[in-house]
Scaffold this motif. Structure first.
Motif, short mmCIF file in Angstrom:
data_model
loop_
_atom_site.label_atom_id
_atom_site.label_comp_id
_atom_site.label_asym_id
_atom_site.label_seq_id
_atom_site.Cartn_x
_atom_site.Cartn_y
_atom_site.Cartn_z
N GLN A 145 -12.93 -3.94 -31.02
CA GLN A 145 -12.29 -3.14 -29.97
C GLN A 145 -10.79 -3.46 -29.90
O GLN A 145 -9.96 -2.56 -29.84
CB GLN A 145 -12.96 -3.48 -28.65
N PHE A 146 -10.49 -4.77 -29.97
CA PHE A 146 -9.09 -5.21 -29.97
C PHE A 146 -8.33 -4.61 -31.14
O PHE A 146 -7.22 -4.08 -30.99
CB PHE A 146 -9.06 -6.74 -30.04
N LEU A 147 -8.93 -4.68 -32.33
CA LEU A 147 -8.25 -4.20 -33.54
C LEU A 147 -8.02 -2.69 -33.49
O LEU A 147 -6.98 -2.21 -33.96
CB LEU A 147 -9.08 -4.56 -34.78
N GLU A 148 -8.95 -1.99 -32.91
CA GLU A 148 -8.77 -0.53 -32.81
C GLU A 148 -7.60 -0.19 -31.91
O GLU A 148 -6.79 0.69 -32.23
CB GLU A 148 -10.06 0.13 -32.32
N GLU A 149 -7.50 -0.92 -30.80
CA GLU A 149 -6.36 -0.69 -29.90
C GLU A 149 -5.06 -1.13 -30.56
O GLU A 149 -4.04 -0.45 -30.44
CB GLU A 149 -6.57 -1.44 -28.58
N LEU A 150 -5.14 -2.25 -31.26
CA LEU A 150 -3.95 -2.76 -31.96
C LEU A 150 -3.44 -1.73 -32.96
O LEU A 150 -2.24 -1.50 -33.10
CB LEU A 150 -4.29 -4.08 -32.67
N ASN A 151 -4.37 -1.08 -33.63
CA ASN A 151 -4.04 -0.14 -34.69
C ASN A 151 -3.29 1.09 -34.19
O ASN A 151 -2.67 1.81 -34.98
CB ASN A 151 -5.33 0.28 -35.41
N GLU A 152 -3.30 1.28 -32.88
CA GLU A 152 -2.52 2.39 -32.32
C GLU A 152 -1.02 2.08 -32.36
O GLU A 152 -0.19 2.97 -32.27
CB GLU A 152 -2.95 2.67 -30.87
N HIS A 153 -0.71 0.79 -32.47
CA HIS A 153 0.69 0.38 -32.40
C HIS A 153 1.22 -0.20 -33.71
O HIS A 153 2.42 -0.22 -33.93
CB HIS A 153 0.87 -0.67 -31.30
N ALA A 154 0.31 -0.69 -34.56
CA ALA A 154 0.78 -1.37 -35.76
C ALA A 154 -0.34 -1.50 -36.79
O ALA A 154 -1.52 -1.39 -36.44
CB ALA A 154 1.28 -2.77 -35.39
N ASN A 155 0.06 -1.70 -38.02
CA ASN A 155 -0.93 -2.05 -39.04
C ASN A 155 -1.12 -3.55 -39.04
O ASN A 155 -0.29 -4.29 -38.53
CB ASN A 155 -0.45 -1.59 -40.42
N TYR A 156 -2.21 -3.98 -39.64
CA TYR A 156 -2.48 -5.41 -39.60
C TYR A 156 -3.28 -5.85 -40.82
O TYR A 156 -3.90 -5.03 -41.50
CB TYR A 156 -3.25 -5.76 -38.33
N LYS A 157 -3.26 -7.16 -41.05
CA LYS A 157 -4.16 -7.78 -42.01
C LYS A 157 -4.87 -8.93 -41.30
O LYS A 157 -4.22 -9.75 -40.65
CB LYS A 157 -3.39 -8.32 -43.22
#
Lengths: 136, 136
Positions: free
Chosen positions: B117-129
């Motif tokens: 859930q956190f990663l999905e919200e994060l993905n609205e603002h930035a890419n990540y590894k």
DNA sequence: TTAACTCCTTTCATAAATAAAGTAAAACCG
DNA sequence: CGGTTTTACTTTATTTATGAAAGGAGTTAA
């Protein structure tokens, strides 16, 4: 199990672990012996692992703080792990990870020169990607 | 400047910051008031930033410990930084870096579900590894 | 209802922290 | 060089905190 008071105690001790039991008790509305008993329980259960200090590494001369992602070429990690053991003065943490790389090294260095020396030695055992911390 | 005794004191306090000044004094061959005065100096100089505890996050239900390398697409980081502020319960540290990415987030999660859930919200603002910590 | 348990408070003896005074060595300076 | 100041410490005495013990209130379970 933990209740609200225990969590408050953990929070207070995180902010100042040298607080007296009397003061801690006041913050969480308990007497000193009651607070002390709670803390002892948290220690016994292993939730409080230990008491430590935050040291300003900058003021100790460690001006560089970095994360180094380690990619070991072969499956045999021992040479890398042995190397790490010899570099304790620069290494804050060595995390074994799953993801992009095999390990993440958290390091501190007094100078670019010493970091460079470290990286050259590291490169004998593994490839790496360097991330310098600008701000926390 | 710091001498050998000061470094010993820092080492002892790192291992146990709730040690009594009497005991600390014994370890570094000083009386309690002398040890206390040294510690006060280290505090005043800012070398000792604070006293804290190590908490076993696993036992508090945070079974996942991860590093997340953040790559913001645009130069405007504010949406990401605002998001981070709303997620303090999961975030241990947010490091601004130079290197492979813009930030490294150190996080803890109780479950894969909440991390997802956190990663999905994060993905609205930035890419990540994502790098999950297996061992420290 | 009663017994056992948990969690707390109060009280008190002991231990630690802290303030004050004094000392000795090192650094500073005319 | 001699005298002063500073620094870092010890010793002593007072204040403060810790920790052990006893007891009470509320909860749980037989």
């Amino acid at each position: 199990m933990l209740d609200k008071t225990d969590l408050l105690i953990l929070e207070e001790l995180s902010m100042n672990s040298r607080i007296t039991m009397k003061e801690l008790g006041e913050k969480v509305h308990l007497t000193a012996p009651a607070a002390s008993a709670r803390v002892a329980k948290l220690e016994d259960s292993g939730i409080i692992e230990g008491y430590t200090i935050n040291i300003n590494q900058e003021k100790l001369g460690f001006h560089i703080h970095a994360f180094i992602t380690i990619i070991t070429q072969n499956t045999y990690h021992q040479p890398y792990l042995s190397f790490v053991k010899t570099q304790v003065e620069y290494i804050i943490n060595n995390y074994k990870i799953s993801g992009d790389g095999c390990y993440i090294l958290e390091c501190k260095f007094p100078s670019n020169e010493l970091m460079n020396q470290f990286l050259e030695e590291l490169n004998e055992h593994a490839n790496y990607k360097l991330s310098i911390i600008i701000n926390k």
